[in-house]
Scaffold this active site. Structure first.
Site, PDB file in Angstrom:
ATOM      1  N   HIS A 137      20.733 -25.838  -9.790  1.00 27.41           N
ATOM      2  CA  HIS A 137      22.041 -25.219  -9.567  1.00 27.41           C
ATOM      3  C   HIS A 137      22.403 -25.387  -8.095  1.00 27.41           C
ATOM      4  CE1 HIS A 137      25.380 -22.528 -10.402  1.00 27.41           C
ATOM      5  NE2 HIS A 137      25.115 -21.935  -9.255  1.00 27.41           N
ATOM      6  N   SER A 167      19.091 -24.678  -5.885  1.00 26.03           N
ATOM      7  CA  SER A 167      17.977 -23.903  -6.453  1.00 26.03           C
ATOM      8  C   SER A 167      17.527 -24.547  -7.751  1.00 26.03           C
ATOM      9  CB  SER A 167      18.430 -22.473  -6.778  1.00 26.03           C
ATOM     10  OG  SER A 167      18.977 -21.828  -5.651  1.00 26.03           O
ATOM     11  N   ASP A 174      22.344 -19.076 -15.228  1.00 22.76           N
ATOM     12  CA  ASP A 174      21.984 -19.274 -13.816  1.00 22.76           C
ATOM     13  C   ASP A 174      21.192 -18.088 -13.259  1.00 22.76           C
ATOM     14  OD1 ASP A 174      23.322 -21.733 -13.801  1.00 22.76           O
ATOM     15  OD2 ASP A 174      25.210 -20.816 -13.183  1.00 22.76           O
ATOM     16  N   ASN A 190      16.440 -25.889 -14.670  1.00 27.41           N
ATOM     17  CA  ASN A 190      17.805 -26.300 -14.319  1.00 27.41           C
ATOM     18  C   ASN A 190      17.908 -26.404 -12.804  1.00 27.41           C
ATOM     19  OD1 ASN A 190      20.702 -26.674 -14.719  1.00 27.41           O
ATOM     20  ND2 ASN A 190      20.977 -24.572 -13.995  1.00 27.41           N
TER      21      ASN A 190
HETATM   22  C1  GRF Z   1      24.571 -31.237  -9.433  1.00 26.59           C
HETATM   23  O1  GRF Z   1      25.277 -30.744  -8.331  1.00 26.59           O
HETATM   24  C2  GRF Z   1      23.795 -30.127 -10.086  1.00 26.59           C
HETATM   25  O2  GRF Z   1      23.323 -29.176  -9.184  1.00 26.59           O
HETATM   26  C3  GRF Z   1      24.827 -29.512 -10.969  1.00 26.59           C
HETATM   27  O3  GRF Z   1      25.567 -30.597 -11.465  1.00 26.59           O
HETATM   28  C4  GRF Z   1      25.502 -31.685 -10.546  1.00 26.59           C
HETATM   29  C5  GRF Z   1      24.988 -32.869 -11.297  1.00 26.59           C
HETATM   30  O4  GRF Z   1      25.086 -34.055 -10.554  1.00 26.59           O
HETATM   31  N1  GRF Z   1      24.208 -28.667 -11.957  1.00 26.59           N
HETATM   32  P1  GRF Z   1      24.462 -35.397 -11.143  1.00 26.59           P
HETATM   33  O5  GRF Z   1      25.054 -35.621 -12.529  1.00 26.59           O
HETATM   34  O6  GRF Z   1      22.975 -35.243 -11.181  1.00 26.59           O
HETATM   35  O7  GRF Z   1      24.905 -36.487 -10.192  1.00 26.59           O
END
Ligand code: GRF
Length: 217
Positions: free
Chosen positions: A112, A139, A148, A110
């Site tokens: 984050h 991260s 997370d 994932n």
């Molecule tokens: C990103 O900020 C990611 O870190 C978070 O959700 C957002 C997704 O953005 N988990 P995208 O859909 O890839 O533009």
């Protein structure tokens, strides 16, 4: 040519991280190819991005399932059709069950938008600003049962500027997300990363702290 890792990418929205992964697969900057993109929401931009790249998409709408277990079982069934080497959560905004996480353990990552362990959960950018942090970032971590909370593989930092709002900071962090996430996927594809006993192995060595991306040369 060596082995090409098969990826399944899960999204809920814009899919800008998905786009970065699509582009690096297409340019062969990483030895990976996306078998399928799955969204829990219909009509999101990320699905259009996948379709434009000729990738098979599925919508598995969580509101159509009685509970998390049946939703996750439906996800597992579709994902397993690809027999993926790696399942990538790229802005997938659903909490996954322990059963799901266990099923894909060691091949589920994932991204984050904070420097974990700081700011698990939502509103990470506002929380960093409110705390007066001088740096923020993103991260990439292996997903374990704790939300997370899985072991962090790599982090990318950005400076927080005096006049930053959550929006301006989010934008700057997103830019580094588009670099770090494909990079980590590339390492995994090259079999340089493993989850071992809740710790990250990189080139067979246990990481004592997250890899800082970009790498210094
Ligand atoms: C990103 O900020 C990611 O870190 C978070 O959700 C957002 C997704 O953005 N988990 P995208 O859909 O890839 O533009």
């Amino acid at each position: 040519m060596g082995h090409t890792a098969s990826l399944v990418v899960l999204i809920s929205g814009s899919g800008s991280n998905l786009q970065a992964i699509i582009d690096q697969c297409a340019d062969k900057r990483i030895n990976a190819s996306i078998c399928r993109v799955i969204s829990n929401k219909a009509d999101v931009k990320g699905l259009a991005r996948a379709e434009a790249a000729g990738i098979t998409t599925d919508v598995i709408d969580h509101t159509q399932y009685a509970d998390r277990d049946t939703f996750d079982a439906a996800l597992i069934e579709v994902i397993d059709q690809c027999k993926p080497d790696l399942v990538v959560l790229a802005g997938f905004m659903r909490i996954l069950t322990e059963g799901f996480v266990t099923h894909f353990k060691g091949r589920l990552i994932n991204i984050h938008p904070s420097l974990l362990p700081k700011y698990q959960g939502l509103n990470t950018h506002q929380r960093a600003i409110d705390a007066g942090d001088s740096e923020a970032g993103a991260s990439v971590h292996f997903v374990t049962e704790e939300l997370d909370g899985g072991p962090v593989i790599a982090q990318a930092k950005v400076l927080v500027e005096a006049n930053d709002t959550a929006e301006t900071l989010a934008k700057r962090v997103l830019t580094v997300e588009h670099g770090i996430f494909p990079a980590v996927i590339g390492w995994f594809a090259d079999r340089r990363l493993q989850l071992d006993n809740n710790q990250v192995l990189f080139d067979q060595q246990t990481l004592s702290s997250p890899i800082q991306w970009p790498l210094a040369n």
